[in-house]
Scaffold this active site. Sequence first.
Site, PDB file in Angstrom:
ATOM      1  N   GLY A 109       0.793  -1.232   0.000  1.00  0.00           N
ATOM      2  CA  GLY A 109       0.000   0.000   0.000  1.00  0.00           C
ATOM      3  C   GLY A 109       0.818   1.273   0.000  1.00  0.00           C
ATOM      4  O   GLY A 109       0.305   2.324   0.394  1.00  0.00           O
ATOM      5  N   ASN A 111       1.722   3.057  -2.534  1.00  0.00           N
ATOM      6  CA  ASN A 111       1.063   4.020  -3.429  1.00  0.00           C
ATOM      7  C   ASN A 111      -0.207   4.570  -2.801  1.00  0.00           C
ATOM      8  O   ASN A 111      -0.475   5.767  -2.866  1.00  0.00           O
ATOM      9  CB  ASN A 111       0.737   3.356  -4.772  1.00  0.00           C
ATOM     10  CG  ASN A 111       1.946   3.324  -5.681  1.00  0.00           C
ATOM     11  OD1 ASN A 111       2.354   4.346  -6.227  1.00  0.00           O
ATOM     12  ND2 ASN A 111       2.544   2.149  -5.814  1.00  0.00           N
ATOM     13  N   LEU A 182      -4.557  -6.906  -7.675  1.00  0.00           N
ATOM     14  CA  LEU A 182      -4.166  -7.892  -8.685  1.00  0.00           C
ATOM     15  C   LEU A 182      -5.323  -8.577  -9.406  1.00  0.00           C
ATOM     16  O   LEU A 182      -5.130  -9.157 -10.457  1.00  0.00           O
ATOM     17  CB  LEU A 182      -3.256  -8.955  -8.048  1.00  0.00           C
ATOM     18  CG  LEU A 182      -1.943  -8.403  -7.497  1.00  0.00           C
ATOM     19  CD1 LEU A 182      -1.051  -9.534  -7.027  1.00  0.00           C
ATOM     20  CD2 LEU A 182      -1.214  -7.569  -8.535  1.00  0.00           C
ATOM     21  N   HIS A 201       0.757   0.619 -13.737  1.00  0.00           N
ATOM     22  CA  HIS A 201       1.458  -0.622 -14.064  1.00  0.00           C
ATOM     23  C   HIS A 201       2.965  -0.334 -14.030  1.00  0.00           C
ATOM     24  O   HIS A 201       3.415   0.674 -14.574  1.00  0.00           O
ATOM     25  CB  HIS A 201       1.039  -1.098 -15.452  1.00  0.00           C
ATOM     26  CG  HIS A 201       1.629  -2.427 -15.795  1.00  0.00           C
ATOM     27  ND1 HIS A 201       1.168  -3.604 -15.244  1.00  0.00           N
ATOM     28  CD2 HIS A 201       2.671  -2.763 -16.603  1.00  0.00           C
ATOM     29  CE1 HIS A 201       1.893  -4.611 -15.709  1.00  0.00           C
ATOM     30  NE2 HIS A 201       2.807  -4.127 -16.531  1.00  0.00           N
TER      31      HIS A 201
HETATM   32  C1  GRF Z   1       3.116  -1.089  -7.711  1.00  0.00           C
HETATM   33  O1  GRF Z   1       4.389  -1.356  -8.192  1.00  0.00           O
HETATM   34  C2  GRF Z   1       2.131  -0.927  -8.836  1.00  0.00           C
HETATM   35  O2  GRF Z   1       2.726  -0.523 -10.023  1.00  0.00           O
HETATM   36  C3  GRF Z   1       1.604  -2.318  -9.012  1.00  0.00           C
HETATM   37  O3  GRF Z   1       1.569  -2.865  -7.735  1.00  0.00           O
HETATM   38  C4  GRF Z   1       2.570  -2.250  -6.923  1.00  0.00           C
HETATM   39  C5  GRF Z   1       1.912  -1.847  -5.644  1.00  0.00           C
HETATM   40  O4  GRF Z   1       2.849  -1.427  -4.696  1.00  0.00           O
HETATM   41  N1  GRF Z   1       0.334  -2.269  -9.694  1.00  0.00           N
HETATM   42  P1  GRF Z   1       2.367  -0.813  -3.314  1.00  0.00           P
HETATM   43  O5  GRF Z   1       1.472  -1.848  -2.645  1.00  0.00           O
HETATM   44  O6  GRF Z   1       1.608   0.436  -3.628  1.00  0.00           O
HETATM   45  O7  GRF Z   1       3.600  -0.547  -2.548  1.00  0.00           O
END
Ligand code: GRF
Length: 290
Positions: A109, A111, A182, A201
Amino acid sequence: MLEKLKQRWGVNELNLILIICTFALGGSLCGYTGRRLLVLFDIDKGFLWVLLYIILITILWPFCVLLISIPLGQFNFFTRYLSKIWKRMNGKNKNNASISVAIYASGAGSNAARIIEEFKDHPYIKIALVVCNKPGAGVLKIATDNNIPVLLIEKERFFRGDAYLEELKKHSIGFIILAGFLWKIPAKLTGAYPGKIVNIHPALLPNYGGKGMYGGFVHAAVIANKEKESGISIHYVDELYDHGNIIFQAKCPVSDDDTPDTLAQKIHVLEHQHYPKVIALVLQQMQNQR
Ligand code: GRF
């Protein structure tokens, strides 16, 4: 121009053509009906005739396009479209109406955390829900720490039920951000949120996308192919994996000694730097179009 309309209305090519046909046929029907009705008034073509004609076609137009939209399969689009116009005319859809956003994530999480931070205290964007399919995922703690409600979902209802649309409605969700989620997004959800779901992505699409291309697998494939650069792609979401229109890309170099882990770190830096900002721009655009 057509590309812009597709994005703005969140429709595919075929629907766009049918929508344009509906406008054209609905407009013609409206003009024709207006002229036929004016015959009943028995007035000469002059100022009064033109005035009455304009009033008549303004009243008739919504009914005509709605009527034509039925056989062309665009009724839902036009009811939404006309209700937007109606709201605008009544001044109900001022630019200060807020947008409630759901973040779908099932990993650490990082992001999601950046996005939550970006929109804390935002005047009209509210992160209203975190949706997750993995009990114990890091993103759940981030949501709770930020007092954001969490919705834990399971496969059966997501793919074969209502895709949790009822819950999204309860939270008035108007926009969805995928940040490390996912599962494939079912058509029920993309259909309910056309042009209103974005994903990030960790590679330069259209390369290194599709089923099975996530996390370390993406970076391992990029390194195995001896690519000189990789990056991030922020894109709209449709029913296919990593397929919708690309909104933004940023690149980073891949060096000879990069491993999937070191490359993942570089990519994360790019993601954190750009994803919240790009979402803010997309939402701003959406707000302007309301
Ligand atoms: C990120 O690298 C994003 O590009 C992919 O999943 C990852 C999520 O990372 N879709 P986080 O859980 O936000 O650290």
